[in-house]
Write a protein that holds these residues in place. Structure first.
Motif, PDB file in Angstrom:
ATOM      1  N   VAL A 176      39.780  56.464  45.245  1.00  0.00           N
ATOM      2  CA  VAL A 176      39.632  56.794  43.826  1.00  0.00           C
ATOM      3  C   VAL A 176      39.530  55.524  42.989  1.00  0.00           C
ATOM      4  CG1 VAL A 176      40.809  57.795  41.826  1.00  0.00           C
ATOM      5  CG2 VAL A 176      40.734  59.055  43.989  1.00  0.00           C
ATOM      6  N   ALA A 177      40.424  54.573  43.260  1.00  0.00           N
ATOM      7  CA  ALA A 177      40.424  53.305  42.512  1.00  0.00           C
ATOM      8  C   ALA A 177      39.104  52.573  42.712  1.00  0.00           C
ATOM      9  CB  ALA A 177      41.588  52.433  42.963  1.00  0.00           C
ATOM     10  N   ARG A 178      38.645  52.508  43.963  1.00  0.00           N
ATOM     11  CA  ARG A 178      37.402  51.794  44.259  1.00  0.00           C
ATOM     12  C   ARG A 178      36.232  52.436  43.519  1.00  0.00           C
ATOM     13  NH1 ARG A 178      35.333  51.632  50.329  1.00  0.00           N
ATOM     14  NH2 ARG A 178      35.104  53.836  49.803  1.00  0.00           N
ATOM     15  N   GLU A 238      47.813  49.181  47.886  1.00  0.00           N
ATOM     16  CA  GLU A 238      47.978  50.627  47.685  1.00  0.00           C
ATOM     17  C   GLU A 238      48.108  51.287  49.058  1.00  0.00           C
ATOM     18  OE1 GLU A 238      48.459  54.041  46.909  1.00  0.00           O
ATOM     19  OE2 GLU A 238      47.756  53.303  44.977  1.00  0.00           O
ATOM     20  N   ASP A 239      49.210  51.994  49.294  1.00  0.00           N
ATOM     21  CA  ASP A 239      49.423  52.555  50.635  1.00  0.00           C
ATOM     22  C   ASP A 239      48.698  53.875  50.881  1.00  0.00           C
ATOM     23  OD1 ASP A 239      52.390  54.543  50.475  1.00  0.00           O
ATOM     24  OD2 ASP A 239      51.272  53.745  48.798  1.00  0.00           O
ATOM     25  N   ASN A 240      48.218  54.509  49.830  1.00  0.00           N
ATOM     26  CA  ASN A 240      47.568  55.798  49.981  1.00  0.00           C
ATOM     27  C   ASN A 240      46.051  55.625  49.981  1.00  0.00           C
ATOM     28  OD1 ASN A 240      46.196  58.224  49.044  1.00  0.00           O
ATOM     29  ND2 ASN A 240      48.235  59.088  48.732  1.00  0.00           N
ATOM     30  N   GLU A 241      45.420  55.997  51.086  1.00  0.00           N
ATOM     31  CA  GLU A 241      43.982  55.768  51.220  1.00  0.00           C
ATOM     32  C   GLU A 241      43.163  56.531  50.179  1.00  0.00           C
ATOM     33  OE1 GLU A 241      40.508  55.491  54.610  1.00  0.00           O
ATOM     34  OE2 GLU A 241      42.538  56.058  55.203  1.00  0.00           O
ATOM     35  N   LEU A 242      43.607  57.730  49.848  1.00  0.00           N
ATOM     36  CA  LEU A 242      42.902  58.514  48.825  1.00  0.00           C
ATOM     37  C   LEU A 242      42.955  57.804  47.474  1.00  0.00           C
ATOM     38  CD1 LEU A 242      41.341  61.120  48.161  1.00  0.00           C
ATOM     39  CD2 LEU A 242      43.532  62.133  47.531  1.00  0.00           C
ATOM     40  N   ASN A 243      44.132  57.262  47.134  1.00  0.00           N
ATOM     41  CA  ASN A 243      44.265  56.510  45.875  1.00  0.00           C
ATOM     42  C   ASN A 243      43.354  55.288  45.874  1.00  0.00           C
ATOM     43  OD1 ASN A 243      46.156  58.305  44.967  1.00  0.00           O
ATOM     44  ND2 ASN A 243      47.906  56.961  45.256  1.00  0.00           N
TER      45      ASN A 243
END
Length: 129
Positions: free
Chosen positions: A21-23, A13-18
């Motif tokens: 959220v996923a984590r 996932e290239d977006n750190e915010l995503n």
């Protein structure tokens, strides 16, 4: 959930915010989640791991350097016993042609973004029997 507890999942996932959220969402499932920022890093991390170390890969489709389609094809082309690892696409593109493209390049399944914890758990259980 006992089926998923302790499973090693690689998340591209290239977006750190995503990723955050996923984590946060997936922590409920008690899986061991590792993050890579693009497809190339995903392939490299998988290649460096012992065969059978990862149980599944959650693959974003749109990433810089190498996208999810290319990364999946690269992993499927590796000469290792676990090159058939379950790879599940995560994408905001949920049209049937996008899903078709995911399957054509060798992904097992598809999750729409934003990710839904129940959907992720359901899909992973389907492949991690």
């Amino acid at each position: 959930d006992l089926v998923l507890r302790g499973k090693h999942i690689l998340l591209a996932e290239d977006n750190e915010l995503n990723w955050e959220v996923a984590r946060e969402l997936l922590s409920v499932l008690e899986m061991d989640l590792e993050w890579v920022e693009n497809g190339q890093m995903c392939v490299a991390r998988f290649e460096e791991s012992p065969v059978g170390y990862y149980d599944a890969i959650l693959m974003d489709v749109r990433m810089p350097v190498m996208d999810g389609y290319e990364a999946t094809m690269a992993i499927r082309g590796l000469k290792r016993g676990d090159a058939d690892i379950p790879i599940i696409a995560m994408t905001a593109d949920a049209f049937s042609e996008d899903i078709q493209k995911c399957l054509e390049c060798g992904m097992n399944d598809h999750l729409a973004k934003p990710i839904d914890i129940q959907a992720v758990g359901y899909k992973l259980k389907k492949y991690l029997k």
